[in-house]
Write a protein that holds these residues in place. Structure first.
Motif, PDB file in Angstrom:
ATOM      1  N   ARG A 100       7.671  -6.363   9.667  1.00  0.00           N
ATOM      2  CA  ARG A 100       7.168  -5.018   9.381  1.00  0.00           C
ATOM      3  C   ARG A 100       7.087  -4.762   7.877  1.00  0.00           C
ATOM      4  O   ARG A 100       6.122  -4.172   7.383  1.00  0.00           O
ATOM      5  CB  ARG A 100       8.074  -3.982  10.033  1.00  0.00           C
ATOM      6  CG  ARG A 100       7.567  -2.552   9.926  1.00  0.00           C
ATOM      7  CD  ARG A 100       8.633  -1.561  10.389  1.00  0.00           C
ATOM      8  NE  ARG A 100       8.957  -1.744  11.782  1.00  0.00           N
ATOM      9  CZ  ARG A 100       8.321  -1.139  12.783  1.00  0.00           C
ATOM     10  NH1 ARG A 100       7.319  -0.341  12.519  1.00  0.00           N
ATOM     11  NH2 ARG A 100       8.697  -1.337  14.027  1.00  0.00           N
ATOM     12  N   GLY A 145       3.904  -6.278   6.393  1.00  0.00           N
ATOM     13  CA  GLY A 145       2.613  -5.970   6.999  1.00  0.00           C
ATOM     14  C   GLY A 145       2.169  -6.944   8.058  1.00  0.00           C
ATOM     15  O   GLY A 145       0.966  -7.152   8.242  1.00  0.00           O
ATOM     16  N   ASN A 192      -2.350  -2.816   5.114  1.00  0.00           N
ATOM     17  CA  ASN A 192      -1.728  -3.897   5.863  1.00  0.00           C
ATOM     18  C   ASN A 192      -1.619  -5.157   5.011  1.00  0.00           C
ATOM     19  O   ASN A 192      -0.596  -5.846   5.010  1.00  0.00           O
ATOM     20  CB  ASN A 192      -2.549  -4.184   7.124  1.00  0.00           C
ATOM     21  CG  ASN A 192      -1.753  -4.904   8.184  1.00  0.00           C
ATOM     22  OD1 ASN A 192      -0.695  -4.437   8.571  1.00  0.00           O
ATOM     23  ND2 ASN A 192      -2.265  -6.031   8.625  1.00  0.00           N
ATOM     24  N   MET A 210       2.272  -3.164   3.286  1.00  0.00           N
ATOM     25  CA  MET A 210       2.733  -1.859   3.726  1.00  0.00           C
ATOM     26  C   MET A 210       3.141  -1.961   5.199  1.00  0.00           C
ATOM     27  O   MET A 210       2.923  -2.968   5.855  1.00  0.00           O
ATOM     28  CB  MET A 210       1.635  -0.811   3.548  1.00  0.00           C
ATOM     29  CG  MET A 210       1.081  -0.750   2.141  1.00  0.00           C
ATOM     30  SD  MET A 210       2.258  -0.169   0.926  1.00  0.00           S
ATOM     31  CE  MET A 210       2.154   1.592   1.222  1.00  0.00           C
ATOM     32  N   THR A 211       3.720  -0.905   5.725  1.00  0.00           N
ATOM     33  CA  THR A 211       4.275  -0.986   7.070  1.00  0.00           C
ATOM     34  C   THR A 211       3.322  -0.479   8.148  1.00  0.00           C
ATOM     35  O   THR A 211       3.678  -0.430   9.304  1.00  0.00           O
ATOM     36  CB  THR A 211       5.580  -0.177   7.160  1.00  0.00           C
ATOM     37  OG1 THR A 211       5.299   1.175   6.818  1.00  0.00           O
ATOM     38  CG2 THR A 211       6.619  -0.741   6.225  1.00  0.00           C
ATOM     39  N   LYS A 212       2.118  -0.094   7.756  1.00  0.00           N
ATOM     40  CA  LYS A 212       1.182   0.436   8.739  1.00  0.00           C
ATOM     41  C   LYS A 212       0.454  -0.703   9.443  1.00  0.00           C
ATOM     42  O   LYS A 212      -0.266  -1.469   8.831  1.00  0.00           O
ATOM     43  CB  LYS A 212       0.154   1.343   8.068  1.00  0.00           C
ATOM     44  CG  LYS A 212      -0.866   1.938   9.032  1.00  0.00           C
ATOM     45  CD  LYS A 212      -1.859   2.807   8.284  1.00  0.00           C
ATOM     46  CE  LYS A 212      -2.912   3.379   9.219  1.00  0.00           C
ATOM     47  NZ  LYS A 212      -3.899   4.198   8.493  1.00  0.00           N
TER      48      LYS A 212
END
Length: 285
Positions: free
Chosen positions: A191, A194, A237, A241-243
């Protein structure tokens, strides 16, 4: 995810009459973590306990996912440190990377940082290519068709403009008694960089097809976002990043199977589809 149907039924139109959409996947990770076992389980439905270090092997196969046929080009790469310098620039040109570690070896998870760094540099190059293409007024498809114009990688690069999808697989999840990497630790590692996440077992054929189905879906979604001009989601991503691009849908094939629920329970070695507990919580991300 379902296999292509056979030609035996003359009254049905086989899926393989579609023009397959090509997707390339590079499989990487430390030596002995099970990269080749995962690959051979997918390609040949085989598993072997013998360990034969791989320098590089390539495979091609087709899969039918969500009503579309895909041609998957898999590259099984070297994991041993002494072979890593042999990585060709073509390995970094893949649409997606499956980074594999062994849940019974914490070192194998730590070793993924080397590969993630390489992929992240390639992602940055592609984002730069996409930015140059936008300034030149080219669509992603036009930019990829003129990839030599946007080739900025020091290794030669591919000129691609869509950052690669990254997936982490914690393999050998059947060896619960020898686990060194908790599923939550693997999930957090993925996570924070990404990446998507699955736990797999090549020996018991747990989450093998599901993992590659998830990769295909995320590559397709990344391409769609690029074509519609929504590069922000891809950039988040790609830059760690964590999205995620999107959650995996509940329907993974024509039979409406739920993904990732096939695996050994914590209190036994049976294959089942529990509705709660460990395998339900960590089926995918």
């Amino acid at each position: 995810m379902s296999l292509d149907p056979s030609m035996a039924g003359h009254g049905q139109q086989p899926h393989n009459q579609q023009i397959p959409i090509p997707i390339s996947i590079t499989i990487c990770g430390d030596g002995g973590c099970g990269k080749s076992s995962i690959t051979l389980r997918l390609v040949r439905s085989q598993w072997t306990s013998e360990y034969d270090p791989t320098i590089e092997d390539s495979y091609s196969l087709t899969r039918h996912i969500d009503g579309q046929t895909y041609h998957l080009s898999l590259t099984d790469t070297a994991g041993q440190e002494e072979y890593r310098g042999m990585w060709a620039s073509s390995n970094l040109g893949a649409d997606a990377f499956l980074m594999v570690y062994d849940i019974t070896s914490r070192d194998s998870l730590d070793a993924l940082q080397y590969f993630d760094d390489l992929v992240s540099m390639e992602a940055e190059t592609r984002l730069d290519n996409a930015d140059r293409a936008r300034r030149a007024g080219l669509s992603p498809a036009q930019a990829n068709n003129n990839s030599s114009t946007f080739c900025t990688s020091a290794t030669g690069g591919t000129g691609k403009t869509i950052p690669p999808v990254k997936m982490v697989a914690g393999n050998k999840c059947d060896l619960q008694e020898s686990r060194q990497v908790p599923a939550a630790a693997g999930l957090e590692w993925a996570r924070s960089r990404g990446c998507g996440f699955m736990e797999t077992s090549a020996r018991l054929e747990v989450n093998i097809e599901e993992t590659f189905a998830l990769i295909v879906r995320r590559v397709v979604e990344a391409r769609r976002l690029a074509e519609t001009g929504l590069m922000e989601s891809i950039e988040m991503n790609a830059r760690g990043m964590t999205k995620p691009l999107s959650p995996i849908p509940d329907s993974v094939n024509d039979e409406k199977r739920t993904p990732g629920l096939r695996g050994p329970s914590l209190n036994g070695g049976r294959i089942g589809r529990p509705r709660s507990g460990f395998w339900h919580r960590f089926r995918c991300w």
